[in-house]
Design a protein around this motif. Structure first.
Motif, PDB file in Angstrom:
ATOM      1  N   LEU A   1       0.843  -1.200   0.000  1.00  0.00           N
ATOM      2  CA  LEU A   1       0.000   0.000   0.000  1.00  0.00           C
ATOM      3  C   LEU A   1       0.874   1.244   0.000  1.00  0.00           C
ATOM      4  O   LEU A   1       1.806   1.360   0.799  1.00  0.00           O
ATOM      5  CB  LEU A   1      -0.904   0.030   1.234  1.00  0.00           C
ATOM      6  N   ASP A   2       0.567   2.169  -0.898  1.00  0.00           N
ATOM      7  CA  ASP A   2       1.165   3.502  -0.859  1.00  0.00           C
ATOM      8  C   ASP A   2       0.074   4.455  -0.389  1.00  0.00           C
ATOM      9  O   ASP A   2      -0.818   4.813  -1.159  1.00  0.00           O
ATOM     10  CB  ASP A   2       1.683   3.908  -2.241  1.00  0.00           C
ATOM     11  N   ILE A   3       0.123   4.834   0.874  1.00  0.00           N
ATOM     12  CA  ILE A   3      -0.934   5.690   1.431  1.00  0.00           C
ATOM     13  C   ILE A   3      -0.910   7.075   0.802  1.00  0.00           C
ATOM     14  O   ILE A   3      -1.924   7.775   0.795  1.00  0.00           O
ATOM     15  CB  ILE A   3      -0.805   5.777   2.974  1.00  0.00           C
ATOM     16  N   SER A   4       0.225   7.469   0.233  1.00  0.00           N
ATOM     17  CA  SER A   4       0.319   8.795  -0.380  1.00  0.00           C
ATOM     18  C   SER A   4      -0.354   8.863  -1.742  1.00  0.00           C
ATOM     19  O   SER A   4      -0.619   9.953  -2.240  1.00  0.00           O
ATOM     20  CB  SER A   4       1.791   9.219  -0.509  1.00  0.00           C
ATOM     21  N   THR A   5      -0.626   7.706  -2.360  1.00  0.00           N
ATOM     22  CA  THR A   5      -1.286   7.695  -3.670  1.00  0.00           C
ATOM     23  C   THR A   5      -2.575   6.873  -3.677  1.00  0.00           C
ATOM     24  O   THR A   5      -3.374   6.986  -4.599  1.00  0.00           O
ATOM     25  CB  THR A   5      -0.358   7.105  -4.757  1.00  0.00           C
ATOM     26  N   GLY A   6      -2.753   6.018  -2.651  1.00  0.00           N
ATOM     27  CA  GLY A   6      -3.940   5.166  -2.592  1.00  0.00           C
ATOM     28  C   GLY A   6      -3.793   3.861  -3.342  1.00  0.00           C
ATOM     29  O   GLY A   6      -4.733   3.060  -3.401  1.00  0.00           O
ATOM     30  N   GLU A   7      -2.625   3.566  -3.921  1.00  0.00           N
ATOM     31  CA  GLU A   7      -2.412   2.313  -4.661  1.00  0.00           C
ATOM     32  C   GLU A   7      -2.290   1.153  -3.675  1.00  0.00           C
ATOM     33  O   GLU A   7      -1.501   1.207  -2.740  1.00  0.00           O
ATOM     34  CB  GLU A   7      -1.147   2.418  -5.513  1.00  0.00           C
ATOM     35  N   PHE A   8      -3.045   0.089  -3.931  1.00  0.00           N
ATOM     36  CA  PHE A   8      -3.157  -1.039  -3.008  1.00  0.00           C
ATOM     37  C   PHE A   8      -3.068  -2.318  -3.841  1.00  0.00           C
ATOM     38  O   PHE A   8      -3.868  -2.534  -4.750  1.00  0.00           O
ATOM     39  CB  PHE A   8      -4.503  -0.951  -2.289  1.00  0.00           C
ATOM     40  N   PHE A   9      -2.083  -3.172  -3.565  1.00  0.00           N
ATOM     41  CA  PHE A   9      -1.848  -4.384  -4.361  1.00  0.00           C
ATOM     42  C   PHE A   9      -1.885  -5.625  -3.481  1.00  0.00           C
ATOM     43  O   PHE A   9      -1.570  -5.571  -2.285  1.00  0.00           O
ATOM     44  CB  PHE A   9      -0.490  -4.315  -5.064  1.00  0.00           C
ATOM     45  N   ILE A  10      -2.234  -6.753  -4.113  1.00  0.00           N
ATOM     46  CA  ILE A  10      -2.308  -8.029  -3.402  1.00  0.00           C
ATOM     47  C   ILE A  10      -1.822  -9.141  -4.330  1.00  0.00           C
ATOM     48  O   ILE A  10      -2.056  -9.103  -5.541  1.00  0.00           O
ATOM     49  CB  ILE A  10      -3.757  -8.298  -2.935  1.00  0.00           C
ATOM     50  N   VAL A  11      -1.126 -10.127  -3.758  1.00  0.00           N
ATOM     51  CA  VAL A  11      -0.632 -11.246  -4.563  1.00  0.00           C
ATOM     52  C   VAL A  11      -0.360 -12.440  -3.659  1.00  0.00           C
ATOM     53  O   VAL A  11      -0.102 -12.273  -2.449  1.00  0.00           O
ATOM     54  CB  VAL A  11       0.660 -10.855  -5.331  1.00  0.00           C
ATOM     55  N   GLU A  12      -0.436 -13.633  -4.236  1.00  0.00           N
ATOM     56  CA  GLU A  12       0.006 -14.855  -3.563  1.00  0.00           C
ATOM     57  C   GLU A  12       0.998 -15.566  -4.464  1.00  0.00           C
ATOM     58  O   GLU A  12       0.848 -15.572  -5.686  1.00  0.00           O
ATOM     59  CB  GLU A  12      -1.180 -15.784  -3.281  1.00  0.00           C
ATOM     60  N   ASP A  13       2.014 -16.173  -3.853  1.00  0.00           N
ATOM     61  CA  ASP A  13       3.033 -16.839  -4.659  1.00  0.00           C
ATOM     62  C   ASP A  13       3.853 -17.777  -3.783  1.00  0.00           C
ATOM     63  O   ASP A  13       3.622 -17.884  -2.570  1.00  0.00           O
ATOM     64  CB  ASP A  13       3.948 -15.796  -5.318  1.00  0.00           C
ATOM     65  N   ASP A  14       4.827 -18.407  -4.418  1.00  0.00           N
ATOM     66  CA  ASP A  14       5.737 -19.296  -3.718  1.00  0.00           C
ATOM     67  C   ASP A  14       6.575 -18.514  -2.712  1.00  0.00           C
ATOM     68  O   ASP A  14       6.977 -17.378  -2.971  1.00  0.00           O
ATOM     69  CB  ASP A  14       6.659 -19.973  -4.740  1.00  0.00           C
ATOM     70  N   LYS A  15       6.845 -19.110  -1.563  1.00  0.00           N
ATOM     71  CA  LYS A  15       7.581 -18.442  -0.487  1.00  0.00           C
ATOM     72  C   LYS A  15       8.956 -17.948  -0.944  1.00  0.00           C
ATOM     73  O   LYS A  15       9.439 -16.902  -0.484  1.00  0.00           O
ATOM     74  CB  LYS A  15       7.737 -19.391   0.696  1.00  0.00           C
ATOM     75  N   ASN A  16       9.586 -18.680  -1.849  1.00  0.00           N
ATOM     76  CA  ASN A  16      10.936 -18.339  -2.282  1.00  0.00           C
ATOM     77  C   ASN A  16      10.992 -17.076  -3.139  1.00  0.00           C
ATOM     78  O   ASN A  16      12.081 -16.608  -3.477  1.00  0.00           O
ATOM     79  CB  ASN A  16      11.545 -19.505  -3.074  1.00  0.00           C
ATOM     80  N   LYS A  17       9.813 -16.526  -3.490  1.00  0.00           N
ATOM     81  CA  LYS A  17       9.793 -15.350  -4.359  1.00  0.00           C
ATOM     82  C   LYS A  17       9.564 -14.041  -3.590  1.00  0.00           C
ATOM     83  O   LYS A  17       9.262 -13.018  -4.189  1.00  0.00           O
ATOM     84  CB  LYS A  17       8.729 -15.525  -5.444  1.00  0.00           C
ATOM     85  N   ILE A  18       9.729 -14.100  -2.274  1.00  0.00           N
ATOM     86  CA  ILE A  18       9.541 -12.891  -1.463  1.00  0.00           C
ATOM     87  C   ILE A  18      10.451 -11.762  -1.939  1.00  0.00           C
ATOM     88  O   ILE A  18      10.010 -10.629  -2.167  1.00  0.00           O
ATOM     89  CB  ILE A  18       9.828 -13.165   0.027  1.00  0.00           C
ATOM     90  N   LEU A  19      11.742 -12.066  -2.083  1.00  0.00           N
ATOM     91  CA  LEU A  19      12.696 -11.023  -2.456  1.00  0.00           C
ATOM     92  C   LEU A  19      12.398 -10.434  -3.827  1.00  0.00           C
ATOM     93  O   LEU A  19      12.695  -9.262  -4.091  1.00  0.00           O
ATOM     94  CB  LEU A  19      14.127 -11.577  -2.421  1.00  0.00           C
ATOM     95  N   GLN A  20      11.818 -11.250  -4.701  1.00  0.00           N
ATOM     96  CA  GLN A  20      11.432 -10.768  -6.027  1.00  0.00           C
ATOM     97  C   GLN A  20      10.450  -9.596  -5.897  1.00  0.00           C
ATOM     98  O   GLN A  20      10.641  -8.528  -6.485  1.00  0.00           O
ATOM     99  CB  GLN A  20      10.790 -11.918  -6.821  1.00  0.00           C
ATOM    100  N   TYR A  21       9.403  -9.788  -5.113  1.00  0.00           N
ATOM    101  CA  TYR A  21       8.385  -8.747  -4.955  1.00  0.00           C
ATOM    102  C   TYR A  21       8.913  -7.552  -4.155  1.00  0.00           C
ATOM    103  O   TYR A  21       8.594  -6.404  -4.466  1.00  0.00           O
ATOM    104  CB  TYR A  21       7.143  -9.330  -4.277  1.00  0.00           C
ATOM    105  N   LEU A  22       9.714  -7.821  -3.141  1.00  0.00           N
ATOM    106  CA  LEU A  22      10.288  -6.724  -2.362  1.00  0.00           C
ATOM    107  C   LEU A  22      11.211  -5.873  -3.232  1.00  0.00           C
ATOM    108  O   LEU A  22      11.262  -4.648  -3.081  1.00  0.00           O
ATOM    109  CB  LEU A  22      11.042  -7.265  -1.152  1.00  0.00           C
ATOM    110  N   THR A  23      11.933  -6.515  -4.156  1.00  0.00           N
ATOM    111  CA  THR A  23      12.798  -5.765  -5.073  1.00  0.00           C
ATOM    112  C   THR A  23      11.971  -4.883  -5.990  1.00  0.00           C
ATOM    113  O   THR A  23      12.308  -3.719  -6.229  1.00  0.00           O
ATOM    114  CB  THR A  23      13.654  -6.733  -5.920  1.00  0.00           C
ATOM    115  N   HIS A  24      10.868  -5.427  -6.506  1.00  0.00           N
ATOM    116  CA  HIS A  24      10.009  -4.647  -7.409  1.00  0.00           C
ATOM    117  C   HIS A  24       9.396  -3.441  -6.712  1.00  0.00           C
ATOM    118  O   HIS A  24       9.394  -2.332  -7.250  1.00  0.00           O
ATOM    119  CB  HIS A  24       8.887  -5.531  -7.967  1.00  0.00           C
ATOM    120  N   PHE A  25       8.838  -3.651  -5.527  1.00  0.00           N
ATOM    121  CA  PHE A  25       8.090  -2.578  -4.852  1.00  0.00           C
ATOM    122  C   PHE A  25       8.969  -1.729  -3.936  1.00  0.00           C
ATOM    123  O   PHE A  25       8.599  -0.601  -3.612  1.00  0.00           O
ATOM    124  CB  PHE A  25       6.932  -3.177  -4.050  1.00  0.00           C
ATOM    125  N   ASN A  26      10.096  -2.273  -3.500  1.00  0.00           N
ATOM    126  CA  ASN A  26      11.040  -1.554  -2.648  1.00  0.00           C
ATOM    127  C   ASN A  26      10.326  -0.811  -1.507  1.00  0.00           C
ATOM    128  O   ASN A  26      10.387   0.423  -1.406  1.00  0.00           O
ATOM    129  CB  ASN A  26      11.854  -0.556  -3.486  1.00  0.00           C
TER     130      ASN A  26
END
Length: 837
Positions: free
Chosen positions: A141-166
């Motif tokens: 969630l970016d409270i400054s813009t209102g953008e709110f995202f949700i996803v489910e995936d394999d546990k090993n892909k955590i860093l992938q999503y954290l890298t994308h959204f930082n």
């Protein structure tokens, strides 16, 4: 005797009571016009903010004026601190006892909305992670813009999503602390949440209650149990930190994994997409970002993070870019107009939160006027694409008109007492009448003064004002007492004058003071009523903001395409890649003339050219060719034109890279371990449409081990049923003969010319293999001492001679083995013949 403990004052007791509820935060405690900070918080803040630290009654104390909070708060948040803002909840003048105080907002790195903290073209995401077994739910969630995202995936892909959204802050449950400490320690600011909050029913109710729906089916997330839990935790966190005005969070979007290209975090790092590995380097996004609006800048990063794998959608973007490139009128108009559009997404969030200023609201009106102009010019174009864009923009004239009919032009930042100049005349009859009286007070006082002069015959009367007596009449001390009327009441005697008040003067003063407060309250009431009316149309504003952002990004693509001679790629559903005269978009920028950059052709397919083994010395450009090919593919799938003369690109759904090496000392991993981890990740996640670039696989260990690993990896990829197209750069000449045994492997090398004792890197890929690595020459031009270079040449010559001797011995040994084998076979045959006879 023990020193008697000092008694705790009511103010300090109130502070301690509130602080005990927020032990892990810096508490900013409002005392009058200042935010006071006590104890350990004061020591910390004095260091971070460089403010004075004092000590009173054995308590450390620091502070700053309330009006300076927008300057000091971002510094505390950037330092990684949580800050609780404790405000006075009642007017001190109306209270005889201790003023009531309470925390009105808790600010954390993931919940900051202050312009001084936020990066204009970057999102500020708060992340929440919920893990069960080997699966995870993620929400951003970016409270400054209102953008709110949700996803489910394999546990090993955590860093992938954290890298994308930082994200600036990551929430996870307490019982997973050890797991997350190992995974993301020192990379992200984290906060532990009580385990019981990670409950599906609780989260589901939170989401449906916020969105005012009976279910989550309309958002397409009904079956994302773990993702719903993560999203519910975020909403709960907002509530607990006093962020309750969140109407701008009007939707939640599912990240459709099947709709986007997969790029792991290793590849984003090695391709230098968002950040250069070198301090003075340039990232790809810096080259591609010619956006003008903040929304456009953020959307560009989102598009690059999630490249499309839907050909129709990709080609639509390419077509719009081409239309803009071919239409000078539109391109010039867009460039001129976009720079006057403010950050509508963040303005909308400020409206919802109630922290919008009159000036920002008026600037919103200006932005909406420009959006209307953009809509009109698109609608008069001949192109159906432009007409479609124009039709997609919602009409916002009614919002714009409402603002101009309510707010004055060029209003101040705040509504203040005594400065009634925000609301337009005619909006409120009551306000107009009060203003007339308030601003005509000078005329009234002049008339009153004239009246008193005529009544008393005292010509030197003056009207004065101070904070103690308010308004008063002042006369010289030598004035005859007989002229002073009885209804004058003496209040003060000075050395040269005397001051008096009258009932009429005091009544006027009281009336004026009340009007000042009434005007202030009425202006605020009208202003907030305007905000509430705009809030009803928040989705229209958000929609138009997204359209403007898309126009901005596509305009950016057209700009860089024209400036850098990029071409429109041909996208298709094949698994073939053809790039003619491809260039690296970042590296070519370092050359003063584009003619200095040497382009290269690349052809890959599953039929007869699946794997390219590229050899050549260090510094010859092998890695650059690998990277540029991956970047060109990425740019094409994002919707941008590419640096090449021509390109036919089959759909790619995954880009993997193993380029460069670095130790992960914090986790006890060597260079080779990191290399093997990344290579294993690639080999275990291949798809039919994967594209791989592998650079120097196996170099982190001994030569024989390295060659064996590299050869084994190539064999694995060649024989794999999915046949992923691959570029493999290496120094191992032992791999050069693999094309003989494996039909889909081709050898290329970077052309090098030797002139006397020097070599020239031609940077050109040509068929065949590189005979030499030229390592000693590279050492020479790096500035290595001459003595070392001479010794290296001697040793190299010796090693080559020894190698030749060994090769001769191996040859003789094999010949002898052949003779021995022939003799053994001959003896067997003779024995069999004798036995049979």
């Amino acid at each position: 005797m023990r020193k008697k403990e000092e008694k705790e004052t009511p103010l300090i007791k109130q502070y301690n009571d509130i602080k005990s509820k927020y032990p892990d935060t810096i508490l900013l405690f409002q005392v009058g016009d200042f935010y006071e900070i006590f104890g350990e918080d004061a020591i910390k803040c004095s260091e971070v903010l460089s403010i004075v630290l004092t000590k009173r009654s054995n308590i450390y104390l620091a502070g700053f004026p309330c009006h300076s909070i927008d300057s000091y708060l971002p510094k505390l948040i950037q330092y990684g601190l949580r800050v609780a803002i404790c405000d006075q909840l009642e007017e001190p003048k109306k209270v005889g006892t201790l003023v009531k105080r309470g925390v009105t907002e808790l600010v954390t790195p993931g919940l900051a909305i202050n312009d001084n903290f936020l990066k204009i073209k970057s999102n500020n995401f708060l992340a929440s992670i919920h893990i069960e077994k080997n699966y995870l739910g993620l929400s951003f969630l970016d409270i400054s813009t209102g953008e709110f995202f949700i996803v489910e995936d394999d546990k090993n892909k955590i860093l992938q999503y954290l890298t994308h959204f930082n994200p600036s802050e990551v929430l996870f449950q307490k019982n997973k602390k050890n797991f997350f400490d190992k995974l993301i320690k020192n990379k992200y600011y984290t906060f532990l949440i009580e385990d019981w909050i990670f409950d599906y029913s609780f989260a589901y109710e939170k989401l449906t209650s916020h969105f005012k729906t009976n279910s989550l089916k309309g958002f397409g997330i009904e079956n994302l149990k773990l993702g719903i839990i993560a999203s519910g935790v975020i909403l709960s966190y907002l509530h607990n930190t006093h962020h309750v005005k969140i109407q701008h969070i009007s939707s939640i979007k599912k990240i459709k994994k099947e709709g986007y290209m997969w790029i792991d975090h290793f590849t984003f790092r090695s391709l230098e997409i968002f950040n250069s590995i070198n301090n003075d380097g340039i990232s790809l996004v810096e080259i591609m970002d010619k956006t003008i609006t903040p929304m456009g800048g953020r959307l560009l990063k989102n598009w690059i993070s999630f490249p499309l794998i839907d050909i129709d959608h990709i080609e639509k973007r390419h077509q719009i870019v081409q239309e803009i490139c071919c239409n000078d009128e539109i391109r010039i108009f867009i460039k001129k107009k976009l720079k006057y559009i403010q950050d509508i997404e963040r303005v909308v969030s400020k409206i919802a939160i109630g922290k919008i200023t009159p000036r920002e609201l008026f600037m919103l009106h200006k932005s909406l006027e420009i959006i209307t102009e953009i809509k009109k010019i698109f609608l008069i174009q001949k192109s159906n694409i432009f007409i479609s864009i124009g039709n997609s923009i919602e009409n916002c004239d009614f919002i714009s008109n409402k603002i101009t009919k309510t707010i004055e032009k060029d209003p101040p930042n705040q509504i203040e007492k005594g400065k009634a100049n925000v609301i337009v005349k005619g909006v409120s009859k009551e306000l107009d009448e009060m203003r007339m009286l308030y601003f005509s007070q000078k005329e009234y006082l002049d008339q009153l003064l004239l009246h008193e002069k005529l009544q008393t015959q005292i010509s030197n009367i003056k009207i004065g004002y101070n904070n103690i007596f308010g308004y008063f009449f002042e006369i010289k001390k030598n004035t005859k007492k007989c002229n002073i009327p009885s209804y004058w009441i003496q209040k003060q005697t000075l050395s040269n004058s005397e001051r008096y008040i009258t009932e009429k003067l005091k009544n006027f003063e009281s009336k004026i003071f009340n009007i000042e407060s009434k005007i202030f309250l009425l202006e605020k009431e009208i202003f907030f009523e305007l905000i509430n009316q705009i809030l009803k149309n928040i989705k229209i504003l958000q929609k138009n903001s997204k359209i403007i952002a898309k126009i901005d990004v596509l305009f950016s693509f057209s700009t860089i395409s024209l400036e850098n001679n990029y071409v429109k790629p041909t996208m298709n559903n094949s698994t073939e890649l053809y790039i003619k005269s491809g260039r690296h978009p970042v590296i070519e920028k370092k050359f003063q003339s584009k003619s200095y950059y040497i382009p290269n052709d690349i052809l890959l397919n599953k039929k007869n050219q699946q794997i390219l083994i590229i050899t050549g010395p260090n510094m010859s450009g092998k890695s650059a060719v690998l990277r540029q090919t991956a970047i060109i593919i990425l740019m094409a799938h994002v919707g941008c034109f590419i640096p090449a003369k021509e390109a036919k690109i089959g759909l790619i759904d995954k880009i993997f890279s193993r380029v460069g090496a670095s130790d992960n000392i914090s986790l006890g991993e060597s260079t080779f371990m990191v290399e093997m981890n990344e290579t294993a990740n690639i080999l275990n996640n291949l798809s039919e449409r994967s594209f791989l670039i592998l650079d120097e696989i196996g170099r982190g260990t001994s030569t024989y081990d390295g060659v064996s690993i590299a050869k084994s990896v190539i064999e694995f990829l060649h024989n794999h049923h999915l046949r992923p197209i691959t570029m493999f750069a290496t120094h191992y000449h032992e791999l050069n003969n693999m094309n003989i045994s494996f039909q889909r492997i081709k050898n290329l090398h970077v052309l090098v010319k030797k002139i006397n004792d020097n070599i020239v890197f031609m940077r050109k890929l040509v068929p065949g293999i590189s005979e030499h690595s030229f390592g000693i020459y590279v050492a020479k031009i790096s500035g290595m001492p001459k003595k070392v270079i001479c010794r290296a040449k001697t040793l190299l010559k010796k090693n080559i001679n020894e190698k030749k001797k060994k090769e001769k011995l191996y040859f003789y040994l094999k010949e002898i083995e052949k003779i021995k084998t022939y003799q053994d076979d001959l003896i067997k045959k003779i024995k069999n013949l004798l036995k049979n006879k």
